[in-house]
Design an enzyme around this catalytic site. Structure first.
Site, PDB file in Angstrom:
ATOM      1  N   CYS A 195     -38.019   7.993  42.615  1.00 36.71           N
ATOM      2  CA  CYS A 195     -37.075   9.272  41.811  1.00 36.71           C
ATOM      3  C   CYS A 195     -37.127   8.234  40.526  1.00 36.71           C
ATOM      4  O   CYS A 195     -37.864   8.272  39.678  1.00 36.71           O
ATOM      5  CB  CYS A 195     -36.295  10.264  42.243  1.00 36.71           C
ATOM      6  N   HIS A 229     -36.353  11.228  48.337  1.00 38.08           N
ATOM      7  CA  HIS A 229     -35.483  10.345  48.779  1.00 38.08           C
ATOM      8  C   HIS A 229     -34.999  10.759  50.898  1.00 38.08           C
ATOM      9  O   HIS A 229     -35.964  11.755  50.794  1.00 38.08           O
ATOM     10  CB  HIS A 229     -34.017  10.969  48.608  1.00 38.08           C
TER      11      HIS A 229
HETATM   12  N1  GLN Z   1     -32.276  11.173  36.345  1.00 37.34           N
HETATM   13  C1  GLN Z   1     -33.540  11.702  37.160  1.00 37.34           C
HETATM   14  C2  GLN Z   1     -33.936  12.896  36.839  1.00 37.34           C
HETATM   15  O1  GLN Z   1     -32.642  13.769  36.918  1.00 37.34           O
HETATM   16  C3  GLN Z   1     -33.681  11.401  38.601  1.00 37.34           C
HETATM   17  C4  GLN Z   1     -32.682  11.376  39.175  1.00 37.34           C
HETATM   18  C5  GLN Z   1     -33.009  10.530  40.285  1.00 37.34           C
HETATM   19  O2  GLN Z   1     -33.341   9.323  40.666  1.00 37.34           O
HETATM   20  N2  GLN Z   1     -32.090  11.223  42.041  1.00 37.34           N
HETATM   21  O3  GLN Z   1     -35.034  13.513  36.697  1.00 37.34           O
END
Ligand code: GLN
Length: 232
Positions: free
Chosen positions: A91, A188
């Protein structure tokens, strides 16, 4: 055979249990008779350049920007990846491997340019279960949980990790990206607990050998349960 695994900035990048990827790698390594030496790198510490495998998790926008600028200044992760080290990035970690990604300002934040990807914003935040069909060598349905605002666009030097069956992924029907020994994904879960085939692929790259997958019935059952909720 011993593998050095570097957990990069778990205090900044480790949302939704992504720290579990390190535990899953340790577990899968034990199954394959491989020793793993885990090194945790905190912001401000130098990133070791000679490790075999690097793991980055997800994070909030501000933590992601801080991690990207520290890793750009450090330079070792980019050099290690260019030299063939294995990398798993989830992510926020995935987005920051690219050319740029969005944060709270209108100017995109520069990434590490390890993967040929660019991230801008999805019309609507993606939250929920994500399932994607992966091609060879994984050749299976990947399962995980996504929560992000990024739409990721792949250039010609990156290949999608899979085709979305349920959820959003990169935002164009594809999910994740891979090139060489680098894997970036929105999964995740933690990703490697739900998809041990990815763990074995990474460990094989890190060890310089192809590992034969060892099935664990309780993981197969977990995968089936999770996939049933979205694919029926
Ligand atoms: N901040 C990034 C987004 O919202 C990654 C989010 C995350 O790692 N869950 O796209």
């Amino acid at each position: 055979m011993s593998i050095t695994l570097v957990s990069i900035y778990p205090t900044l990048l480790g949302t939704y249990g992504d720290g579990g990827n390190v535990m899953a790698l340790q577990h899968r390594a034990r199954l394959h008779g491989l020793e793993v030496d885990v090194v945790q790198v905190d912001p401000g510490d130098p990133v070791p350049e000679a490790a075999d495998l690097y793991v980055l998790g997800g994070g909030e926008d501000s933590a992601q920007t801080a991690a990207a600028s520290a890793l750009r200044a450090d330079g070792a992760l980019k050099r290690a990846a260019d030299n063939g080290a294995a990398v798993l990035a989830i992510c926020a970690g995935y987005q920051l491997l690219g050319e740029y990604f969005p944060d709270s300002t209108s100017t995109p934040t520069p990434g590490l340019e390890i993967l040929d990807i660019r991230t801008d914003r999805l019309p609507k935040r993606a939250v929920g279960e994500l399932a994607a069909t992966a091609k060879d060598p994984l050749d299976q349905i990947l399962t995980g949980y996504e929560n992000h605002a990024g739409a990721t666009h792949l250039g010609p030097d990156a290949t999608a990790l899979g085709v979305v069956r349920s959820g959003i992924g990169n935002g164009d029907g594809s999910e994740g990206a891979t090139a060489g020994h680098v894997i970036g994904t929105y999964l995740h879960g933690p990703c490697l607990a739900r998809n041990p085939q990815i763990a074995d692929l990474l460990l094989g790259w890190a060890a310089g050998t192809r590992l034969t997958f060892i099935e664990e019935p309780e993981v197969t059952q977990l995968r089936e349960e999770r996939l049933r909720t979205v694919l029926g």
